[in-house]
Design a protein around this motif. Structure first.
Motif, PDB file in Angstrom:
ATOM      1  N   GLU A  60       0.821  -1.214   0.000  1.00  0.00           N
ATOM      2  CA  GLU A  60       0.000   0.000   0.000  1.00  0.00           C
ATOM      3  C   GLU A  60       0.855   1.264   0.000  1.00  0.00           C
ATOM      4  O   GLU A  60       0.435   2.286  -0.528  1.00  0.00           O
ATOM      5  CB  GLU A  60      -0.953   0.002   1.198  1.00  0.00           C
ATOM      6  CG  GLU A  60      -2.096  -0.977   1.060  1.00  0.00           C
ATOM      7  CD  GLU A  60      -2.931  -0.762  -0.192  1.00  0.00           C
ATOM      8  OE1 GLU A  60      -3.272   0.388  -0.518  1.00  0.00           O
ATOM      9  OE2 GLU A  60      -3.233  -1.762  -0.864  1.00  0.00           O
ATOM     10  N   GLN A  61       2.041   1.193   0.574  1.00  0.00           N
ATOM     11  CA  GLN A  61       2.925   2.357   0.573  1.00  0.00           C
ATOM     12  C   GLN A  61       3.392   2.695  -0.845  1.00  0.00           C
ATOM     13  O   GLN A  61       3.663   3.857  -1.146  1.00  0.00           O
ATOM     14  CB  GLN A  61       4.145   2.110   1.471  1.00  0.00           C
ATOM     15  CG  GLN A  61       3.822   2.105   2.938  1.00  0.00           C
ATOM     16  CD  GLN A  61       5.036   1.773   3.788  1.00  0.00           C
ATOM     17  OE1 GLN A  61       6.045   1.278   3.301  1.00  0.00           O
ATOM     18  NE2 GLN A  61       4.933   2.044   5.082  1.00  0.00           N
ATOM     19  N   PHE A  62       3.465   1.682  -1.711  1.00  0.00           N
ATOM     20  CA  PHE A  62       3.935   1.903  -3.073  1.00  0.00           C
ATOM     21  C   PHE A  62       2.799   2.097  -4.081  1.00  0.00           C
ATOM     22  O   PHE A  62       3.050   2.257  -5.271  1.00  0.00           O
ATOM     23  CB  PHE A  62       4.840   0.744  -3.516  1.00  0.00           C
ATOM     24  CG  PHE A  62       6.217   0.835  -2.920  1.00  0.00           C
ATOM     25  CD1 PHE A  62       7.236   1.462  -3.614  1.00  0.00           C
ATOM     26  CD2 PHE A  62       6.488   0.327  -1.661  1.00  0.00           C
ATOM     27  CE1 PHE A  62       8.505   1.572  -3.062  1.00  0.00           C
ATOM     28  CE2 PHE A  62       7.745   0.432  -1.098  1.00  0.00           C
ATOM     29  CZ  PHE A  62       8.756   1.061  -1.804  1.00  0.00           C
ATOM     30  N   ARG A  63       1.571   2.108  -3.613  1.00  0.00           N
ATOM     31  CA  ARG A  63       0.425   2.293  -4.508  1.00  0.00           C
ATOM     32  C   ARG A  63       0.483   3.611  -5.286  1.00  0.00           C
ATOM     33  O   ARG A  63       0.126   3.646  -6.467  1.00  0.00           O
ATOM     34  CB  ARG A  63      -0.889   2.165  -3.753  1.00  0.00           C
ATOM     35  CG  ARG A  63      -2.074   2.101  -4.705  1.00  0.00           C
ATOM     36  CD  ARG A  63      -3.346   1.676  -4.029  1.00  0.00           C
ATOM     37  NE  ARG A  63      -3.304   0.355  -3.457  1.00  0.00           N
ATOM     38  CZ  ARG A  63      -3.529  -0.766  -4.132  1.00  0.00           C
ATOM     39  NH1 ARG A  63      -3.755  -0.721  -5.416  1.00  0.00           N
ATOM     40  NH2 ARG A  63      -3.501  -1.931  -3.529  1.00  0.00           N
ATOM     41  N   PRO A  64       0.933   4.734  -4.686  1.00  0.00           N
ATOM     42  CA  PRO A  64       1.015   5.979  -5.473  1.00  0.00           C
ATOM     43  C   PRO A  64       1.930   5.856  -6.700  1.00  0.00           C
ATOM     44  O   PRO A  64       1.642   6.451  -7.745  1.00  0.00           O
ATOM     45  CB  PRO A  64       1.571   6.997  -4.471  1.00  0.00           C
ATOM     46  CG  PRO A  64       1.160   6.489  -3.143  1.00  0.00           C
ATOM     47  CD  PRO A  64       1.211   4.990  -3.263  1.00  0.00           C
ATOM     48  N   ALA A  65       2.991   5.084  -6.594  1.00  0.00           N
ATOM     49  CA  ALA A  65       3.872   4.886  -7.755  1.00  0.00           C
ATOM     50  C   ALA A  65       3.147   4.099  -8.841  1.00  0.00           C
ATOM     51  O   ALA A  65       3.269   4.416 -10.033  1.00  0.00           O
ATOM     52  CB  ALA A  65       5.153   4.162  -7.337  1.00  0.00           C
ATOM     53  N   ALA A  66       2.367   3.105  -8.448  1.00  0.00           N
ATOM     54  CA  ALA A  66       1.586   2.333  -9.415  1.00  0.00           C
ATOM     55  C   ALA A  66       0.519   3.206 -10.063  1.00  0.00           C
ATOM     56  O   ALA A  66       0.270   3.107 -11.275  1.00  0.00           O
ATOM     57  CB  ALA A  66       0.949   1.129  -8.736  1.00  0.00           C
ATOM     58  N   THR A  67      -0.085   4.070  -9.269  1.00  0.00           N
ATOM     59  CA  THR A  67      -1.100   4.983  -9.799  1.00  0.00           C
ATOM     60  C   THR A  67      -0.485   5.921 -10.831  1.00  0.00           C
ATOM     61  O   THR A  67      -1.060   6.139 -11.908  1.00  0.00           O
ATOM     62  CB  THR A  67      -1.747   5.793  -8.657  1.00  0.00           C
ATOM     63  OG1 THR A  67      -2.325   4.880  -7.724  1.00  0.00           O
ATOM     64  CG2 THR A  67      -2.802   6.733  -9.175  1.00  0.00           C
ATOM     65  N   ARG A  68       0.675   6.468 -10.526  1.00  0.00           N
ATOM     66  CA  ARG A  68       1.341   7.358 -11.482  1.00  0.00           C
ATOM     67  C   ARG A  68       1.704   6.596 -12.755  1.00  0.00           C
ATOM     68  O   ARG A  68       1.561   7.107 -13.863  1.00  0.00           O
ATOM     69  CB  ARG A  68       2.593   7.971 -10.863  1.00  0.00           C
ATOM     70  CG  ARG A  68       3.389   8.886 -11.798  1.00  0.00           C
ATOM     71  CD  ARG A  68       2.595  10.089 -12.315  1.00  0.00           C
ATOM     72  NE  ARG A  68       2.195  10.972 -11.261  1.00  0.00           N
ATOM     73  CZ  ARG A  68       2.890  12.009 -10.813  1.00  0.00           C
ATOM     74  NH1 ARG A  68       4.066  12.300 -11.369  1.00  0.00           N
ATOM     75  NH2 ARG A  68       2.430  12.748  -9.833  1.00  0.00           N
ATOM     76  N   GLY A  69       2.158   5.367 -12.606  1.00  0.00           N
ATOM     77  CA  GLY A  69       2.465   4.552 -13.772  1.00  0.00           C
ATOM     78  C   GLY A  69       1.242   4.339 -14.646  1.00  0.00           C
ATOM     79  O   GLY A  69       1.306   4.436 -15.876  1.00  0.00           O
TER      80      GLY A  69
END
Length: 154
Positions: A60-69
């Motif tokens: 969940e901490q890395f979800r913003p990076a996936a969203t940007r991708g």
């Protein structure tokens, strides 16, 4: 699997025993082994549950990076509506995505690492796509990506 074998052995000893259960030392040994193995399995299940929770938290901490991708990929895909020549594949983007994670500066804090990944991914994707665009469409791409980032941010 070994717990099932111990259970089967225990049941076999219980059904084949004709005398006093407490006098059968093998039965008591099998029962003790089964109890110890059950406690060991239970401890492993608790540890696995804690690990699963920890992994979910990190994910969940890395979800913003996936969203940007996701925002960047669909921005690139939508550029094919501007000109058919601007088509790209998911495989191409995945190379950019993983390359940006490798190129992003490392950080001890997960939030800083995510921020580094997002910044690097956005820049690398912009440079990659910008190279293949006609001059008249470069501003359109920047506007599309900016608006999609703002919409995704809420």
């Amino acid at each position: 699997k070994s717990l099932m074998l111990l259970d089967a052995s225990l049941l076999e000893r219980l059904t084949s025993n004709t005398g006093d259960l407490l006098d059968d030392e093998e039965l008591v040994t099998v029962l003790a082994n089964t109890k110890a193995k059950a406690a060991e399995v239970n401890a492993k299940l608790v540890a696995a549950d804690e690990t699963r929770s920890s992994i979910a938290e990190k994910r969940e901490q890395f979800r913003p990076a996936a969203t940007r991708g996701s925002v960047l990929y669909f921005s690139i895909v939508e550029m094919s509506l501007v000109n058919v020549m601007y088509q790209t594949s998911l495989t191409q983007f995945l190379e950019l995505f993983t390359g940006s994670m490798d190129a992003a500066p490392a950080a001890t804090l997960a939030s800083k690492r995510v921020s580094n990944i997002i910044e690097t991914m956005t820049y690398m994707t912009y440079r990659y796509v910008n190279r293949g665009l006609y001059e008249k469409d470069k501003l359109t791409f920047v506007l599309l990506v900016t608006l999609k980032i703002l919409v995704a941010a809420g």
